[in-house]
Design an enzyme around this catalytic site. Structure first.
Site, PDB file in Angstrom:
ATOM      1  N   HIS A  45     -21.506  -1.575   7.394  1.00 42.40           N
ATOM      2  CA  HIS A  45     -20.327  -1.059   7.033  1.00 42.40           C
ATOM      3  C   HIS A  45     -20.215   0.258   6.216  1.00 42.40           C
ATOM      4  O   HIS A  45     -19.319   1.043   6.822  1.00 42.40           O
ATOM      5  CB  HIS A  45     -19.271  -2.326   6.063  1.00 42.40           C
ATOM      6  CG  HIS A  45     -18.092  -1.792   5.741  1.00 42.40           C
ATOM      7  ND1 HIS A  45     -17.027  -2.243   6.590  1.00 42.40           N
ATOM      8  CD2 HIS A  45     -17.419  -1.173   4.764  1.00 42.40           C
ATOM      9  CE1 HIS A  45     -15.590  -1.899   6.257  1.00 42.40           C
ATOM     10  NE2 HIS A  45     -16.040  -1.088   5.066  1.00 42.40           N
ATOM     11  N   GLU A  46     -20.806   0.279   5.187  1.00 45.24           N
ATOM     12  CA  GLU A  46     -20.765   1.632   4.600  1.00 45.24           C
ATOM     13  C   GLU A  46     -21.400   2.548   5.204  1.00 45.24           C
ATOM     14  O   GLU A  46     -21.026   3.896   4.890  1.00 45.24           O
ATOM     15  CB  GLU A  46     -21.413   1.439   3.190  1.00 45.24           C
ATOM     16  CG  GLU A  46     -20.639   0.389   2.294  1.00 45.24           C
ATOM     17  CD  GLU A  46     -19.369   0.688   2.048  1.00 45.24           C
ATOM     18  OE1 GLU A  46     -18.928   1.536   1.840  1.00 45.24           O
ATOM     19  OE2 GLU A  46     -18.480  -0.169   1.769  1.00 45.24           O
ATOM     20  N   HIS A  88     -19.027   4.636   7.488  1.00 46.98           N
ATOM     21  CA  HIS A  88     -18.155   5.534   6.496  1.00 46.98           C
ATOM     22  C   HIS A  88     -18.792   6.923   6.532  1.00 46.98           C
ATOM     23  O   HIS A  88     -18.673   7.934   6.487  1.00 46.98           O
ATOM     24  CB  HIS A  88     -17.818   5.056   5.319  1.00 46.98           C
ATOM     25  CG  HIS A  88     -16.795   3.687   5.288  1.00 46.98           C
ATOM     26  ND1 HIS A  88     -15.723   4.035   5.934  1.00 46.98           N
ATOM     27  CD2 HIS A  88     -16.880   2.725   4.479  1.00 46.98           C
ATOM     28  CE1 HIS A  88     -15.039   2.752   5.796  1.00 46.98           C
ATOM     29  NE2 HIS A  88     -15.638   1.971   4.974  1.00 46.98           N
TER      30      HIS A  88
END
Length: 371
Positions: free
Chosen positions: A23-24, A27
């Site tokens: 997920h990170e 980003h």
């Protein structure tokens, strides 16, 4: 609590770390691609356990509280990506690498990249599983009608081929199961093919409480049909990817429907799981084999992506909601409005965490007393 073992905790932490990292990383990669300086990439929150700096100045670290993570970009005041007080006073060079000075569409892409990285991860995992094992297929032919069931009351007979349910064309028996599992005891219209003729039937699934193969109870609707023997169809790599995309989409839609039913009161909240519930599931699934664990990880990744898209400040969806307001207004919301929004969002998220954790504790305590 036989499920609470070092083996279970280890697999839970591995799964959680992988999903948070994915997920990170979404980003991070899109932020870097758009020229944003990333100051911190953290797995977990709180005090740092260990970490290192890369050549771009990003601090990669593992923190003490393992439930989540964050990417802190240049210009952020904190891990929630609230703009810092110094944003308005930045030099031209600082503005060039500041997240909050990027064009609106670039900020949207950076924020949305986290949840979509989770969807992409699920698609990759499901593609591998389908390519290795094949795709399960059960013809939509009724093998058996359970006695005293809703299907028997509706006139369904063994040998009938289910053509459609509420206008949805049925190609696989699994579709029937998914549609009925989302039902809350409301009437449905079925079309079956019997001896070459299409027959219209009306049935009302019955809601019951059942225990799954892992020992967890669920409130589900049942029609009372059993299909034939499952087959595993060989898929080429391209076909496996297509099937994985469809499975990810269907799972997402079904999950959102179930959440909508909970919000409207049509469905109870017994199926909600918090950290303890997921830990318990991980222990049960891990005992069922690595392939099953991979499928479970794909499902968790889909749910993580969906939850982060909910329009709640603090979550990615809350940031996207603010950006939608900015697009409509032609300028960002005021600093005070964003701060109040994040406070409300944080309160909602903490309330939900407490609620699902309490349900986990009650469920586990009740099951331990019964056993």
């Amino acid at each position: 609590m036989l499920w609470l073992t070092p083996y279970t905790v280890l697999w839970f932490l591995v799964l959680l770390t992988v999903l948070v990292f994915v997920h990170e990383l979404g980003h991070y990669l899109v932020a870097r691609a758009n020229g944003v300086k990333v100051e911190v990439f953290s797995i977990g929150f709180g005090p740092e356990l260990f970490g290192w700096n890369d050549r771009t100045g990003t601090r990669w670290k593992f923190s003490a509280i393992p439930f989540g993570g964050y990417v802190k970009m240049f210009g952020d005041a904190d891990p929630s990506s609230m703009p810092g007080e110094h944003v308005a006073e930045m030099t031209a060079a600082e503005r060039a690498v500041s997240f909050h000075h990027k064009h609106l569409l670039r900020r949207i892409a950076i924020v949305a990249a986290g949840p979509f990285a989770n969807f992409a991860f699920a698609i990759v995992v499901l593609s591998v599983l389908i390519a290795i094992r094949g795709e399960q297929y059960v013809p939509p032919e009724v093998g058996q009608v359970l006695p005293s069931s809703a299907a028997e009351a509706a006139g369904v007979k063994a040998g009938d081929v289910v053509v459609s349910i509420d206008g949805t064309t049925i190609d696989n028996f699994r579709q029937i199961q998914r549609i009925i599992e989302l039902n809350t005891g409301t009437p449905i219209e079925m079309v079956v093919r019997r001896e070459g003729q299409e027959v219209d039937l009306h049935a009302t699934p019955r809601v019951t409480v059942e225990t799954d193969r892992f020992g967890f109870t669920h409130q589900v609707a049942r029609l009372g049909l059993q299909g034939g023997r499952a087959e595993f169809m060989h898929r080429s790599p391209a076909e496996a990817v297509g099937s994985a995309i469809r499975e990810t989409w269907t799972t997402s839609v079904d999950t959102l429907k179930a959440v909508g039913q909970m919000i409207s009161g049509m469905r109870g909240t017994d199926d909600l799981r918090g950290t303890l519930g997921i830990l318990q599931y991980t222990g049960a699934v891990a005992q069922d084999g690595f392939m099953t664990l991979l499928g479970f990880a794909a499902g968790l990744s889909i749910n993580l992506g969906l939850v982060n898209l909910f329009p709640i400040p603090v979550l990615d969806g809350g940031h996207l909601l603010f950006y939608a307001a900015e697009a409509i207004r032609g300028k960002p919301l005021s600093q005070r409005a964003q701060e109040y929004g994040f406070r409300v969002g944080l309160a909602l998220v903490l309330t939900l965490i407490v609620f699902v954790t309490w349900k986990d504790v009650v469920r586990i305590w009740s099951s331990s007393k019964i056993s």
